[in-house]
Motif scaffolding. Structure first.
Motif, PDB file in Angstrom:
ATOM      1  N   PHE A   1     105.688  31.912  -6.418  1.00  0.00           N
ATOM      2  CA  PHE A   1     106.295  32.164  -7.724  1.00  0.00           C
ATOM      3  C   PHE A   1     105.739  33.441  -8.355  1.00  0.00           C
ATOM      4  CE2 PHE A   1     107.163  27.766  -6.836  1.00  0.00           C
ATOM      5  CZ  PHE A   1     108.474  27.636  -7.251  1.00  0.00           C
TER       6      PHE A   1
ATOM      7  N   LEU B   1     107.870  36.179  -6.849  1.00  0.00           N
ATOM      8  CA  LEU B   1     109.182  36.261  -7.481  1.00  0.00           C
ATOM      9  C   LEU B   1     109.093  36.893  -8.859  1.00  0.00           C
ATOM     10  CD1 LEU B   1     110.637  32.757  -6.515  1.00  0.00           C
ATOM     11  CD2 LEU B   1     111.158  34.967  -5.463  1.00  0.00           C
ATOM     12  N   THR B   2     108.053  36.549  -9.616  1.00  0.00           N
ATOM     13  CA  THR B   2     107.866  37.131 -10.945  1.00  0.00           C
ATOM     14  C   THR B   2     107.633  38.633 -10.852  1.00  0.00           C
ATOM     15  OG1 THR B   2     106.961  35.045 -11.796  1.00  0.00           O
ATOM     16  CG2 THR B   2     106.454  37.053 -13.029  1.00  0.00           C
TER      17      THR B   2
ATOM     18  N   LYS C   1     110.839  40.453  -9.849  1.00  0.00           N
ATOM     19  CA  LYS C   1     111.747  40.587 -10.996  1.00  0.00           C
ATOM     20  C   LYS C   1     111.351  41.783 -11.865  1.00  0.00           C
ATOM     21  CE  LYS C   1     113.778  37.914 -14.776  1.00  0.00           C
ATOM     22  NZ  LYS C   1     113.825  36.580 -15.458  1.00  0.00           N
TER      23      LYS C   1
ATOM     24  N   ASN D   1     117.282  39.872  -5.014  1.00  0.00           N
ATOM     25  CA  ASN D   1     117.350  38.660  -5.822  1.00  0.00           C
ATOM     26  C   ASN D   1     115.935  38.145  -6.048  1.00  0.00           C
ATOM     27  OD1 ASN D   1     120.249  38.225  -6.044  1.00  0.00           O
ATOM     28  ND2 ASN D   1     120.199  37.887  -3.836  1.00  0.00           N
TER      29      ASN D   1
ATOM     30  N   HIS E   1     114.831  35.304  -6.610  1.00  0.00           N
ATOM     31  CA  HIS E   1     114.877  33.849  -6.472  1.00  0.00           C
ATOM     32  C   HIS E   1     115.072  33.506  -4.997  1.00  0.00           C
ATOM     33  CE1 HIS E   1     119.168  35.022  -7.548  1.00  0.00           C
ATOM     34  NE2 HIS E   1     119.254  34.623  -6.285  1.00  0.00           N
TER      35      HIS E   1
ATOM     36  N   ARG F   1     117.327  30.825  -2.844  1.00  0.00           N
ATOM     37  CA  ARG F   1     118.418  29.864  -2.992  1.00  0.00           C
ATOM     38  C   ARG F   1     118.829  29.286  -1.645  1.00  0.00           C
ATOM     39  NH1 ARG F   1     121.959  32.697  -7.884  1.00  0.00           N
ATOM     40  NH2 ARG F   1     120.407  32.183  -9.484  1.00  0.00           N
TER      41      ARG F   1
ATOM     42  N   SER G   1     117.687  26.447  -6.361  1.00  0.00           N
ATOM     43  CA  SER G   1     117.270  27.823  -6.618  1.00  0.00           C
ATOM     44  C   SER G   1     115.853  27.792  -7.190  1.00  0.00           C
ATOM     45  CB  SER G   1     118.225  28.492  -7.611  1.00  0.00           C
ATOM     46  OG  SER G   1     117.830  29.829  -7.876  1.00  0.00           O
ATOM     47  N   PHE G   2     114.937  28.435  -6.473  1.00  0.00           N
ATOM     48  CA  PHE G   2     113.552  28.548  -6.926  1.00  0.00           C
ATOM     49  C   PHE G   2     113.438  29.885  -7.643  1.00  0.00           C
ATOM     50  CE2 PHE G   2     113.804  26.177  -2.964  1.00  0.00           C
ATOM     51  CZ  PHE G   2     113.182  24.983  -3.301  1.00  0.00           C
ATOM     52  N   GLU G   3     113.126  29.861  -8.916  1.00  0.00           N
ATOM     53  CA  GLU G   3     113.132  31.062  -9.746  1.00  0.00           C
ATOM     54  C   GLU G   3     111.790  31.203 -10.460  1.00  0.00           C
ATOM     55  OE1 GLU G   3     116.685  31.322 -12.039  1.00  0.00           O
ATOM     56  OE2 GLU G   3     117.897  30.323 -10.512  1.00  0.00           O
TER      57      GLU G   3
ATOM     58  N   ILE H   1     112.822  25.606 -11.472  1.00  0.00           N
ATOM     59  CA  ILE H   1     113.644  25.286 -10.305  1.00  0.00           C
ATOM     60  C   ILE H   1     114.979  24.758 -10.818  1.00  0.00           C
ATOM     61  CG2 ILE H   1     113.785  23.927  -8.175  1.00  0.00           C
ATOM     62  CD1 ILE H   1     110.596  23.487  -8.862  1.00  0.00           C
TER      63      ILE H   1
ATOM     64  N   SER I   1     117.536  21.342 -14.387  1.00  0.00           N
ATOM     65  CA  SER I   1     116.413  22.254 -14.197  1.00  0.00           C
ATOM     66  C   SER I   1     115.100  21.477 -14.223  1.00  0.00           C
ATOM     67  CB  SER I   1     116.394  23.321 -15.298  1.00  0.00           C
ATOM     68  OG  SER I   1     117.493  24.192 -15.176  1.00  0.00           O
TER      69      SER I   1
END
Length: 226
Positions: free
Chosen positions: A11, A14-15, A18, A81, A83, A85, A108-110, A114, A189
């Protein structure tokens, strides 16, 4: 052997992606992508496919969506992306082919949460006809009740595609609102990203999807009754 799920580093990646969505940043962190995203995602997807097959009684096909964005028709030119998915759907002739839109389980793991869903993003032309007929011919009460039950369990219905019921569907029908959908899904979520860290990740996700099983089964029956 169960997958080990994701990690805090997943995570964090992903952060950071972004915030630094560029080819230069991604290339510099490609080893982290392989270690914290691709390898655990591949293992988790295989674990999920097996557990979903056990839940539904259907052999399951799965897909992980590309991290590279399709930029051809997008004004947003960020290349990746931020995330992870995945989608899972039943094997079988009724769920294959170019126009197939099989009933699926989505995740979708964001960064920070989630998102899980169940349903069809868009019905095939034939399935859409069957869906509208089902609403008019008695099954509308059943699907309406399933959606109401899921709303009480924290699942929101996808937004309708049409402003009003399509031509030919009675405008004063009690299920005219449902007829505005050209696909149908429910979503929820999960804020606790720790729930997908460790070897219980797949079982946690399947347990979260479990309340939607009757809804998924209704869509499967609709797709195979053509």
């Amino acid at each position: 052997m169960p997958s080990q799920g994701f990690s805090a580093e997943t995570f964090a990646f992903l952060t950071s992606l972004k915030a630094n969505n560029s080819k230069e940043w991604f290339d510099a962190h490609k080893p982290d992508y392989q270690r914290f995203i691709k390898k655990p995602a591949d293992a988790l997807r295989a674990d999920l496919a097996g557990q979903i097959a056990g839940l539904t009684g259907h052999e399951t096909t799965s897909k992980q969506f590309r991290i590279n964005r399709d930029l051809r028709f997008s004004k947003d030119k960020t290349p990746y992306n931020a995330h992870i998915r995945m989608a899972f759907w039943p094997k079988g002739e009724a769920f294959e082919g170019r126009d197939a839109q099989p009933p699926s389980f989505f995740v979708s793991f964001e960064p920070g949460h989630i998102r899980l869903g169940t349903g069809c993003m868009a019905f095939s032309k034939t399935t859409l006809g069957s869906y509208l007929h089902a609403l008019e011919s008695g099954s509308g009460d059943e699907i309406s009740a399933l959606l109401s039950d899921l709303a009480g369990k924290g699942f929101e219905r996808s937004a309708p595609d049409l402003a009003k019921a399509p031509r030919g569907f009675p405008k004063d029908h009690e299920h005219a609102d449902l007829a505005r959908h050209k696909g149908l899904a429910v979503w929820t979520s999960v804020a606790d990203i720790g729930s997908v860290m460790g070897e219980t990740a797949a079982s946690f996700l399947v347990d979260t999807w479990k309340p939607t099983l009757a809804f998924w089964t209704w869509l499967v029956d609709l797709s195979t009754s053509e």
